[in-house]
Design an enzyme around this catalytic site. Structure first.
Site, PDB file in Angstrom:
ATOM      1  N   CYS A 237       0.851  -1.223  -0.029  1.00  0.00           N
ATOM      2  CA  CYS A 237       0.048   0.060  -0.094  1.00  0.00           C
ATOM      3  C   CYS A 237       0.835   1.383   0.000  1.00  0.00           C
ATOM      4  O   CYS A 237       0.934   1.991   1.159  1.00  0.00           O
ATOM      5  CB  CYS A 237      -1.025   0.033   1.106  1.00  0.00           C
ATOM      6  SG  CYS A 237      -1.896  -1.445   1.311  1.00  0.00           S
ATOM      7  N   ALA A 238       1.670   1.416  -1.217  1.00  0.00           N
ATOM      8  CA  ALA A 238       2.629   2.398  -0.971  1.00  0.00           C
ATOM      9  C   ALA A 238       2.231   3.799  -1.135  1.00  0.00           C
ATOM     10  O   ALA A 238       3.067   4.771  -0.303  1.00  0.00           O
ATOM     11  CB  ALA A 238       3.642   2.303  -2.600  1.00  0.00           C
ATOM     12  N   GLY A 241       4.629   6.880  -1.379  1.00  0.00           N
ATOM     13  CA  GLY A 241       5.990   6.236  -1.312  1.00  0.00           C
ATOM     14  C   GLY A 241       7.066   6.576  -0.318  1.00  0.00           C
ATOM     15  O   GLY A 241       8.232   6.407  -0.450  1.00  0.00           O
ATOM     16  N   GLY A 242       6.772   7.245   0.754  1.00  0.00           N
ATOM     17  CA  GLY A 242       7.612   7.663   1.661  1.00  0.00           C
ATOM     18  C   GLY A 242       8.265   6.462   2.323  1.00  0.00           C
ATOM     19  O   GLY A 242       9.706   6.484   2.342  1.00  0.00           O
ATOM     20  N   LYS A 243       7.327   5.450   2.644  1.00  0.00           N
ATOM     21  CA  LYS A 243       8.231   4.183   3.464  1.00  0.00           C
ATOM     22  C   LYS A 243       9.052   3.583   2.256  1.00  0.00           C
ATOM     23  O   LYS A 243      10.052   2.990   2.609  1.00  0.00           O
ATOM     24  CB  LYS A 243       7.227   3.419   3.916  1.00  0.00           C
ATOM     25  CG  LYS A 243       6.622   4.088   5.145  1.00  0.00           C
ATOM     26  CD  LYS A 243       5.536   3.399   5.811  1.00  0.00           C
ATOM     27  CE  LYS A 243       4.729   4.112   6.832  1.00  0.00           C
ATOM     28  NZ  LYS A 243       3.755   5.188   6.328  1.00  0.00           N
ATOM     29  N   ASP A 261       0.284   0.099  -5.743  1.00  0.00           N
ATOM     30  CA  ASP A 261      -0.943   1.085  -5.124  1.00  0.00           C
ATOM     31  C   ASP A 261      -1.861   1.203  -6.118  1.00  0.00           C
ATOM     32  O   ASP A 261      -1.871   0.830  -7.394  1.00  0.00           O
ATOM     33  CB  ASP A 261      -0.453   2.611  -4.967  1.00  0.00           C
ATOM     34  CG  ASP A 261      -1.297   3.261  -4.082  1.00  0.00           C
ATOM     35  OD1 ASP A 261      -0.990   3.588  -3.003  1.00  0.00           O
ATOM     36  OD2 ASP A 261      -2.321   3.815  -4.510  1.00  0.00           O
ATOM     37  N   ASP A 308       1.393  -1.255   4.962  1.00  0.00           N
ATOM     38  CA  ASP A 308       0.747   0.135   5.632  1.00  0.00           C
ATOM     39  C   ASP A 308      -0.736   0.192   5.238  1.00  0.00           C
ATOM     40  O   ASP A 308      -0.937   1.041   4.448  1.00  0.00           O
ATOM     41  CB  ASP A 308       1.619   1.096   5.318  1.00  0.00           C
ATOM     42  CG  ASP A 308       1.690   2.311   5.885  1.00  0.00           C
ATOM     43  OD1 ASP A 308       0.708   2.575   7.230  1.00  0.00           O
ATOM     44  OD2 ASP A 308       1.926   3.445   5.724  1.00  0.00           O
ATOM     45  N   CYS A 361      -1.404   4.111  11.143  1.00  0.00           N
ATOM     46  CA  CYS A 361      -1.357   5.323  11.968  1.00  0.00           C
ATOM     47  C   CYS A 361      -2.631   5.472  12.758  1.00  0.00           C
ATOM     48  O   CYS A 361      -3.035   6.680  12.963  1.00  0.00           O
ATOM     49  CB  CYS A 361      -0.966   6.508  11.311  1.00  0.00           C
ATOM     50  SG  CYS A 361      -2.114   6.647   9.803  1.00  0.00           S
TER      51      CYS A 361
END
Length: 515
Positions: A237-238, A241-243, A261, A308, A361
């Site tokens: 679940c990009a 794309g930070g992670k 995604d 995520d 989160c």
């Protein structure tokens, strides 16, 4: 500050109080339509509006003449300046008309003794009840109050292009404000914490790809994935794309990293960040959903799979305070179904001996431990690994138990949750399909069970339109032996007839009282 600036802040706030879409999107639209506003004027509008959203229930109480008096954006801005910012009526009087002066005296005189705890925490009643049940009254109130503060600006150093000490030294050398608390993040070995919000987008370190904006909790998640050189890794679940970028850097530009995604737009934004990063091992792929048949060829291929998951976002209330007014119990129930389905599908991608990482989160057990426990019960071929031990292996001393659980008042990060599962044995395809059927039955039962309280909730109070959560992500191409490049493939999404749910519609007033 001028009378016109106060008026403009009230106009923006009035629009946001409909809770029909994310606050940051509406605020950006306002600034695009009012380009004549300078930096200081924009800062006042943004800080005032977000300040009200953080303390909306308290401010609604001190501005109301009667219990069900609808919120007035002008009164709320005035109350924020007087009761939260601590300004005096004398300071504000030159900018107020006679009616506003009358409001100011009424707001200043309003007693706040013996307020209900949910009002002190500034959350809806349903969320307060969830937090109390999970954390107890005292910690629930502490968590609620911690969300009244503005989040710090955390940066991640891109170790492909730089190192933390050099980047930190440059920021300190450039500091002309007298601030001395530009520091290293306490847990992430590649993070820098800035004391104030600043426009980092034009800074040379950003344009050169040496830094990215990323909360420390999100940085720690990439270390929990613990990718090694040469591995095959999926970010299921990009999003933007930070992670994915953080994981790619930890892989030192080796192996293959797939960023999946469902949103081509989000992956396009990732493409722009990818160019700055210097990474060449990432492959952004659009998929139609977590059940995209193109994923089948990759079953059992990945050493690491990160989920995520789309969630309520209630751990990010310092940054997105409108979420606590937009999210409702029925939204969480819908998300639980998606979280279960996505995690179940991602498990198929994991090879024997590989790891599956589930993260949100959110602050709620419903989206965190409950999903992890349900997954383990349905998948005996997976076992839970201890998150604290995995971090310690990478010299990160942070012990929150078997799960990674971060809270703003304890760790000064967003609220984060993560569970790491290891696949211990192979399962026949027929067994996997049987497990999927069982999960589908549980999902259907969950949806039916969620429908009654959803209808009741709507009958009792006007429901703001909730943020549409993200679903699982991205399209797959066969791995190539030549030099890795970013592959962007447009996929024609299959059209699916969705059954229409019978749901009573309630006409929402422009600014309903928060409960």
């Amino acid at each position: 500050m001028t009378p016109n600036l106060i008026r403009q802040a009230a106009v923006v706030l009035s629009n946001l109080l409909t809770f029909s879409s994310p606050a940051d999107a509406k605020l950006s639209e306002f600034f695009r339509n009012n380009r004549e506003l300078g930096t200081k004027e924009r800062a006042f509008v943004a800080e005032s509006v977000y300040g009200v959203l953080r303390r909306l229930r308290f401010l609604s109480t001190v501005t109301a003449n009667e219990e069900d008096d609808p919120d007035d954006a002008r009164k709320l801005i005035l109350a924020y300046l007087l009761r939260v910012q601590g300004m005096s009526i004398r300071e504000l009087e030159p900018m107020l008309n006679e009616q506003q002066k009358e409001w100011a005296h009424m707001i200043k005189a309003k007693s706040t003794e013996n307020l209900p705890l949910a009002v002190q925490a500034d959350v809806r009643d349903w969320l307060w009840d969830k937090l109390v049940a999970q954390y107890g009254e005292k910690e629930a109130l502490t968590i609620g109050r911690s969300m009244h503060e503005q989040a710090t600006l955390d940066l991640r150093v891109n170790t492909i292009k730089g190192n933390r000490d050099d980047v930190l030294a440059k920021f300190i050398a450039e500091n002309t404000s007298g601030e001395t608390n530009i520091t290293k993040t306490p847990y992430s070995p590649i993070g820098i914490r800035m004391p104030n919000r600043m426009n980092i987008g034009r800074h040379v370190l950003f344009t050169e790809g040496k830094i990215e904006v990323q909360d420390e909790g999100s940085q720690l998640l990439s270390y929990l994935v613990a990718p090694k050189r040469g591995m095959m890794v999926a970010d299921f679940c990009a999003g933007a794309g930070g992670k994915s970028l953080a994981i790619g850097a930890l892989m030192r530009n080796t192996g293959r990293l797939y960023a999946f995604d469902v949103s081509e737009k989000r992956l396009h934004n990732l493409g722009q960040r990818l160019k700055r990063s210097g990474l060449s091992n990432m492959h952004a792929q659009v998929i139609s959903s977590e059940t995209d048949p193109k994923l089948k060829r990759l079953n059992g291929k990945f050493d690491r799979v990160l989920v995520d998951a789309p969630c309520s976002g209630l751990g990010t209330l310092r940054r997105n305070p409108d979420l606590k007014w937009r999210q409702m119990p029925e939204d969480v129930a819908e998300l639980n179904v998606k979280q279960t389905n996505i995690l179940t599908r991602a498990a198929k991608l994991t090879k024997t001996g590989g790891r599956l990482i589930y993260a949100t989160c959110s602050l709620l057990k419903d989206e965190n431990e409950a999903i992890a426990e349900q997954f383990l019960a349905a998948h005996p071929d997976f076992k839970l690994l201890n998150a604290a031990e995995l971090l310690a292996q990478q010299h990160i001393e942070l012990d929150t138990g078997s799960y990674l659980k971060l809270l703003p008042h304890l760790h000064n990060t967003d609220g984060f949750f993560a569970a790491v599962f290891e696949k211990t044995q192979a399962v026949h395809e027929a067994d996997i399909d049987k497990a999927d059927v069982e999960v589908s039955v549980v999902t259907a039962q969950t949806e039916v069970a969620a429908s009654e309280p959803a209808v009741m909730a709507e009958a009792e109070e006007v429901k703001p339109k909730a943020a549409k959560p993200k679903t699982a992500k991205a399209k797959v191409a066969k791995p190539k032996a030549d030099k890795p490049t970013v592959e962007k493939t447009k996929v024609e999404k299959p059209k699916v007839e969705k059954p229409k749910a019978v749901k009573p519609k309630v006409e929402k007033p422009k600014a309903a009282k928060i409960k």
